[in-house]
Scaffold this active site. Structure first.
Site, mmCIF file in Angstrom:
data_model
loop_
_atom_site.group_PDB
_atom_site.id
_atom_site.type_symbol
_atom_site.label_atom_id
_atom_site.label_comp_id
_atom_site.label_asym_id
_atom_site.label_seq_id
_atom_site.Cartn_x
_atom_site.Cartn_y
_atom_site.Cartn_z
ATOM 1 N N ASN A 9 26.115 39.645 32.675
ATOM 2 C CA ASN A 9 25.815 39.982 34.075
ATOM 3 C C ASN A 9 25.981 41.484 34.263
ATOM 4 O O ASN A 9 26.258 42.210 33.312
ATOM 5 C CB ASN A 9 26.702 39.167 35.024
ATOM 6 C CG ASN A 9 28.165 39.485 34.828
ATOM 7 O OD1 ASN A 9 28.603 40.596 35.035
ATOM 8 N ND2 ASN A 9 28.929 38.477 34.372
ATOM 9 N N LYS A 31 40.369 27.710 44.567
ATOM 10 C CA LYS A 31 41.021 28.236 43.355
ATOM 11 C C LYS A 31 42.532 28.341 43.515
ATOM 12 O O LYS A 31 43.256 28.475 42.539
ATOM 13 C CB LYS A 31 40.425 29.586 42.986
ATOM 14 C CG LYS A 31 38.896 29.490 42.803
ATOM 15 C CD LYS A 31 38.367 30.531 41.862
ATOM 16 C CE LYS A 31 36.867 30.423 41.706
ATOM 17 N NZ LYS A 31 36.392 30.874 40.416
HETATM 18 O O1 PMT Z 1 32.387 45.706 37.645
HETATM 19 P P1 PMT Z 1 31.732 46.456 38.805
HETATM 20 O O2 PMT Z 1 30.340 46.916 38.481
HETATM 21 O O3 PMT Z 1 32.620 47.548 39.327
HETATM 22 O O4 PMT Z 1 31.542 45.396 40.016
HETATM 23 C C1 PMT Z 1 32.655 44.864 40.639
HETATM 24 C C2 PMT Z 1 32.498 43.347 40.876
HETATM 25 C C3 PMT Z 1 31.334 43.093 41.821
HETATM 26 C C4 PMT Z 1 32.252 42.619 39.562
HETATM 27 C C5 PMT Z 1 33.866 42.856 41.476
HETATM 28 O O5 PMT Z 1 34.114 43.548 42.670
HETATM 29 C C6 PMT Z 1 33.837 41.358 41.750
HETATM 30 O O6 PMT Z 1 33.363 40.872 42.764
HETATM 31 N N1 PMT Z 1 34.370 40.592 40.778
HETATM 32 C C7 PMT Z 1 34.313 39.106 40.768
HETATM 33 C C8 PMT Z 1 32.987 38.672 40.233
HETATM 34 C C9 PMT Z 1 32.857 37.153 40.198
HETATM 35 O O7 PMT Z 1 32.674 36.608 39.154
HETATM 36 O O8 PMT Z 1 33.015 36.560 41.348
HETATM 37 P P2 PMT Z 1 32.927 34.925 41.576
HETATM 38 O O9 PMT Z 1 32.812 34.783 43.035
HETATM 39 O O10 PMT Z 1 31.880 34.332 40.726
HETATM 40 O O11 PMT Z 1 34.317 34.408 41.049
HETATM 41 C C10 PMT Z 1 35.442 34.249 41.898
HETATM 42 C C11 PMT Z 1 36.704 34.650 41.183
HETATM 43 O O12 PMT Z 1 36.977 33.759 40.122
HETATM 44 C C12 PMT Z 1 36.716 36.037 40.596
HETATM 45 O O13 PMT Z 1 37.996 36.572 40.805
HETATM 46 C C13 PMT Z 1 36.449 35.807 39.106
HETATM 47 O O14 PMT Z 1 37.059 36.811 38.302
HETATM 48 C C14 PMT Z 1 37.146 34.462 38.912
HETATM 49 N N2 PMT Z 1 36.583 33.640 37.844
HETATM 50 C C15 PMT Z 1 35.322 33.114 37.925
HETATM 51 C C16 PMT Z 1 34.860 32.262 36.957
HETATM 52 C C17 PMT Z 1 35.690 31.968 35.857
HETATM 53 N N3 PMT Z 1 35.278 31.163 34.899
HETATM 54 N N4 PMT Z 1 36.927 32.490 35.786
HETATM 55 C C18 PMT Z 1 37.378 33.304 36.747
HETATM 56 O O15 PMT Z 1 38.518 33.801 36.663
#
Ligand code: PMT
Length: 410
Positions: A209, A342
Site C-alpha cells: 500500500n 479492536k
Molecule cells: O505512512 P504515511 O505515508 O506517513 O501515512 C500515514 C498513515 C495514513 C499510514 C497513518 O496515519 C495511518 O492511518 N495508519 C493506519 C493505517 C491503517 O492500516 O489503518 P486501518 O484503519 O486499516 O487499521 C486500523 C488500525 O489497526 C491501525 O492502527 C493499523 O495499524 C492496525 N492494524 C490493521 C490491520 C492489522 N492486520 N493489524 C493492525 O495492527
C-alpha cells in the site's frame, strides 16, 4: 511538578495571546501560582482584567507606574517567581531579549531576572524562518533560555508552517518537565509500528500500500524526544532509521506482529502502520510464469490484527494502546467503530482519500477519538501531529501515576 511553583507569565503582543487565559487556567489547575505581566501590544489582544480574574492577582503592565514600582518593582516581580515564562514570545520580544533591550516592564524584567526563562514563540512562519530570528533563538538558547515549540499548522495570517504557539497543555507539560528535571516519558517504554507491509505473491511480487512511514517514524521520534525507550517496528520504507531508537525492519504483517510481540512488555503502543488486512493464500515458491494459460487469481487469508492483539487484556497489555484509523468516508464514525472493535484506548482517525495527500505526504489532519469524545486537531505536519500525540500520551500517563488500568484510558 508545577504544584506550588510561582510562574511569572509575560504576555507579549501576538495574536496567540488569545490562548493565554486558557494557559493561565491550566497553570492554576496544575497547582501553580501565576502572576502576569502584559506588554502594551499584548493588551491589544487580551485584557488585564481577564488575566487578573483568572490568575487571582494584579496584572502588571507599566514600568513607570509609581504604584507598580512602589508595590512591586521589576526586581521584586522576578525575585518572587520560580520561573519566567514568555508566552506568546513574538519575534520582536525574542530580538529584544537577545540584544538586551529593556524599554518596557517586560523586557526590563527579562534583562534583570536571574530566574530560568522559558519562551513559547509565536509568529508568522517567514518571521520564524528569518535569519535574524534564527540567530536570536540560537543566542538565547546558548544562554540557557528554553524554547517551547513553536508548532506547525494554519496561522491567523492565512499561511501554513512553523510558528504557531504551542497549545496551553503542551506548555504546561514542558513546565512540568522542567521542574521535574527530566523528560516526561523517562522510564517508559514504547513500541511503534510504521509503514506498509508487503505480502508476497511469489518471490518477486507482492501486495503493498501507499504508506511511506513518515507518520509512524515521526511518532517514534517524538516519544523518544520525551524520554521514552522506543522500539520502532517498520515495514519497508525509504526513510533512514531514526537515531536513538531500536529499529526492527520487517516485510509482512506476520513478521510485524512477531517483532511487536518481541518488543513487549511496553508501557505504550502506537500502531501507525498500514498493515495489509489480507495475504495471499499459498504464496508461490518460484516466480509465477506467464505461460499462456488462464490469468492467475488469488485466494486471500486474513492477517493477524496486531492492534487488536496488543489491546486484548493480559499481563503484556501496554498501559496505553493507540491505533490509527485510515478512512475515506464517515471518518469519525468508522474510527469509533474500530476503537470499540479492536479494544484500543485511543484512535487517531485520518482521512486518506487521495485528495488529502495523507498517504506519503508531509501533513495530516487527525481527530483523536477516545472513549469519552473526539478532539479535532488542525491540519499540521506529521512531525507536529507526532509531537502533540506524544505530549498527550505523556500527560495521560503522568496523570495516571503508577496505576495500571488496562483498557481503561478515557
Ligand atoms: O505512512 P504515511 O505515508 O506517513 O501515512 C500515514 C498513515 C495514513 C499510514 C497513518 O496515519 C495511518 O492511518 N495508519 C493506519 C493505517 C491503517 O492500516 O489503518 P486501518 O484503519 O486499516 O487499521 C486500523 C488500525 O489497526 C491501525 O492502527 C493499523 O495499524 C492496525 N492494524 C490493521 C490491520 C492489522 N492486520 N493489524 C493492525 O495492527
Amino acid at each position: 511538578m508545577l504544584n506550588g511553583k510561582r510562574v511569572l507569565l509575560i504576555v507579549t503582543g501576538g495574536i496567540a495571546a488569545y490562548k493565554t487565559p486558557e494557559l493561565v487556567r491550566q497553570l492554576i489547575k496544575a497547582g501553580a501560582h501565576v502572576r502576569c505581566v502584559l506588554t502594551k501590544a499584548g493588551e491589544q489582544f487580551v485584557t488585564p482584567l481577564t488575566l487578573s480574574s483568572l490568575s487571582g492577582d494584579k496584572v502588571y503592565t507599566d514600568l513607570f507606574s509609581l504604584t507598580d514600582e512602589h508595590d512591586m518593582g521589576h526586581i521584586n516581580l522576578s525575585r518572587e517567581a520560580d520561573i519566567v515564562l514568555v508566552a506568546p514570545a513574538t519575534a520582536n520580544a525574542l530580538a529584544k531579549m537577545a540584544h538586551g533591550i529593556a524599554d518596557d516592564l517586560a523586557t526590563t524584567l527579562l534583562l534583570a531576572t536571574d530566574k530560568p526563562v522559558l519562551t513559547a514563540p509565536a509568529m508568522n512562519v517567514r518571521m520564524w524562518e528569518h535569519a535574524a530570528t534564527r540567530d536570536n533563538v540560537k543566542l538565547l538558547q546558548a544562554r540557557g533560555v528554553t524554547m517551547i515549540g513553536p508548532d506547525e499548522g494554519d496561522m491567523a495570517c492565512g499561511e501554513w508552517g512553523e510558528g504557531r504557539m504551542s497549545e496551553p497543555e503542551d506548555i504546561v507539560l514542558a513546565l512540568n518537565a522542567f521542574f521535574d528535571g527530566e523528560a516526561p516519558l523517562k522510564g517508559f517504554s514504547a513500541v511503534v509500528t510504521s509503514g506498509p507491509t508487503h505480502e508476497a505473491i511469489d518471490p518477486v511480487r507482492y501486495i503493498a500500500n501507499r504508506s511511506s512511514g513518515k507518520q509512524g517514524h515521526a511518532i517514534a521520534e517524538a516519544l523518544n524526544e520525551l524520554g521514552a525507550h522506543v522500539t520502532l517496528v517498520s515495514g519497508p520504507v525509504d526513510l533512514a532509521d531514526p537515531q536513538g531508537i531500536t529499529v526492527k525492519r520487517v516485510e509482512s504483517a506476520r513478521d510485524m506482529k512477531a517483532a511487536v510481540d518481541r518488543a513487549l512488555p511496553a508501557d505504550i503502543a502506537v500502531c501507525a502502520a498500514a498493515v495489509a488486512d489480507w495475504r495471499v493464500a499459498g504464496e508461490a515458491e518460484q516466480k509465477m510464469k506467464k505461460d499462456g494459460s488462464a490469468t492467475p487469481s488469488f485466494e486471500t487469508i486474513e492477517n493477524p490484527d496486531i492492534l487488536a492483539g496488543l489491546s486484548a487484556p493480559g499481563p503484556n497489555r501496554p498501559r496505553l494502546v493507540v491505533g490509527f484509523a485510515a478512512e475515506t468516508e464517515s471518518v469519525i464514525e468508522h474510527a469509533r467503530a474500530k476503537l470499540a472493535k479492536k479494544g484500543c484506548d485511543w484512535i487517531c482517525a485520518n482521512d486518506v482519500s487521495p485528495a488529502t495527500g495523507t498517504f506519503g505526504g508531509d501533513a495530516n489532519t487527525v481527530h483523536l477519538v477516545t472513549r469519552t469524545g473526539v478532539e479535532d486537531w488542525p491540519t499540521q505536519s506529521k512531525r507536529a501531529v507526532a509531537r502533540k500525540l506524544a505530549a498527550r500520551i505523556a500527560a495521560h500517563l503522568n496523570a495516571e501515576g503508577t496505576a495500571t488500568k488496562p483498557g481503561g484510558a478515557g
